[in-house]
Design an enzyme around this catalytic site. Sequence first.
Site, PDB file in Angstrom:
ATOM      1  N   SER A  61       0.794  -1.057  -0.167  1.00 36.07           N
ATOM      2  CA  SER A  61      -0.101  -0.126   0.152  1.00 36.07           C
ATOM      3  C   SER A  61       1.020   1.222  -0.055  1.00 36.07           C
ATOM      4  O   SER A  61       1.915   1.214   0.209  1.00 36.07           O
ATOM      5  CB  SER A  61      -0.937   0.045   1.320  1.00 36.07           C
ATOM      6  OG  SER A  61      -1.584  -1.100   1.266  1.00 36.07           O
TER       7      SER A  61
HETATM    8  N1  SAH Z   1      -0.876  -5.034   4.177  1.00 36.50           N
HETATM    9  C1  SAH Z   1      -0.004  -5.372   2.644  1.00 36.50           C
HETATM   10  C2  SAH Z   1      -1.177  -4.972   1.590  1.00 36.50           C
HETATM   11  C3  SAH Z   1      -1.138  -5.893   0.655  1.00 36.50           C
HETATM   12  S1  SAH Z   1      -2.499  -5.933  -0.651  1.00 36.50           S
HETATM   13  C4  SAH Z   1       1.196  -4.544   2.822  1.00 36.50           C
HETATM   14  O1  SAH Z   1       1.579  -3.636   3.655  1.00 36.50           O
HETATM   15  O2  SAH Z   1       1.996  -4.643   1.838  1.00 36.50           O
HETATM   16  C5  SAH Z   1      -3.496  -6.863   0.068  1.00 36.50           C
HETATM   17  C6  SAH Z   1      -3.332  -8.449   0.306  1.00 36.50           C
HETATM   18  O3  SAH Z   1      -4.463  -9.046   0.697  1.00 36.50           O
HETATM   19  C7  SAH Z   1      -2.727  -9.178  -0.926  1.00 36.50           C
HETATM   20  O4  SAH Z   1      -1.473  -9.654  -0.609  1.00 36.50           O
HETATM   21  C8  SAH Z   1      -3.997 -10.250  -1.021  1.00 36.50           C
HETATM   22  O5  SAH Z   1      -3.225 -11.593  -1.532  1.00 36.50           O
HETATM   23  C9  SAH Z   1      -4.347 -10.411   0.058  1.00 36.50           C
HETATM   24  N2  SAH Z   1      -5.868 -10.838   0.313  1.00 36.50           N
HETATM   25  C10 SAH Z   1      -6.744 -10.737  -0.599  1.00 36.50           C
HETATM   26  N3  SAH Z   1      -7.822 -11.423  -0.120  1.00 36.50           N
HETATM   27  C11 SAH Z   1      -7.720 -12.178   1.062  1.00 36.50           C
HETATM   28  C12 SAH Z   1      -8.052 -13.007   1.835  1.00 36.50           C
HETATM   29  N4  SAH Z   1      -9.544 -13.285   1.634  1.00 36.50           N
HETATM   30  N5  SAH Z   1      -7.417 -13.526   2.892  1.00 36.50           N
HETATM   31  C13 SAH Z   1      -6.346 -13.169   3.305  1.00 36.50           C
HETATM   32  N6  SAH Z   1      -5.725 -12.326   2.412  1.00 36.50           N
HETATM   33  C14 SAH Z   1      -6.165 -11.825   1.455  1.00 36.50           C
END
Ligand code: SAH
Length: 222
Positions: A61
Amino acid sequence: MSVQATRKIRLIMELRKAGIVDKDILAALERVPREDFVPTTFSDQAYEDTALPIGCGQTISQPLIVGMMTQALKLGDRMKVLEIGTGSGYQTAVLTHLARRVYSIERHKDLLLEAEGRLKKLGRTNWTTKAGDGYKGWPEQAPFDRIIVTAAAEDIPQALIDQLAEGGIMVAPIGRQNDIQTLVRFTKHGDELDEEELSQVRFVPMVHGLPGEPGQANGTGI
Ligand code: SAH
């Protein structure tokens, strides 16, 4: 001072101007080396206020959004926090500096392994992660004082509401994939859920199930 250190200080000043005024959060953002959480090809952009690709079609993000969501959580250092969407582990690392313990769930095992490696390398110890479907939350560890969802769901997952402590706060982007979503802060009061709309955001979608599970999503949400 190194180029990256100068860039980092400039970014922190920008975030402060943009409304991230909590000193503990600014200190946490300063302590976590974002360049360690992005692919080396993007190291140069690690301290720009932008989201960057991390593999598996996912992104780390934008720093301002990490700051805003963290601030919206109103964290205390005795709190137990659940994060949905570990991704790069950057938000997890920031949270470990501000809460007692952070639980984080990621559906992509490859991303999770990399994130765990980074958190260990930084010497963080107050976190627990698992590969799983964040729609189900982590019932064995509930209740959570705070929940942060870093992928966009069309509706708030009921399991997460159930696993939020009384008086607890959940911050989540709500809305459709490929659309502008609304960052919402929910506060739980008994059976009621207070809702405050914080800003417009754009997150990757929250996807049901694990990649490769029969009948489950393929990672694109289609
Ligand atoms: N907090 C992260 C942002 C990652 S983007 C950072 O600081 O880098 C969002 C993430 O959510 C992705 O890696 C995606 O794979 C995950 N995601 C999407 N749906 C999900 C679910 N149902 N359960 C767990 N993770 C999920």
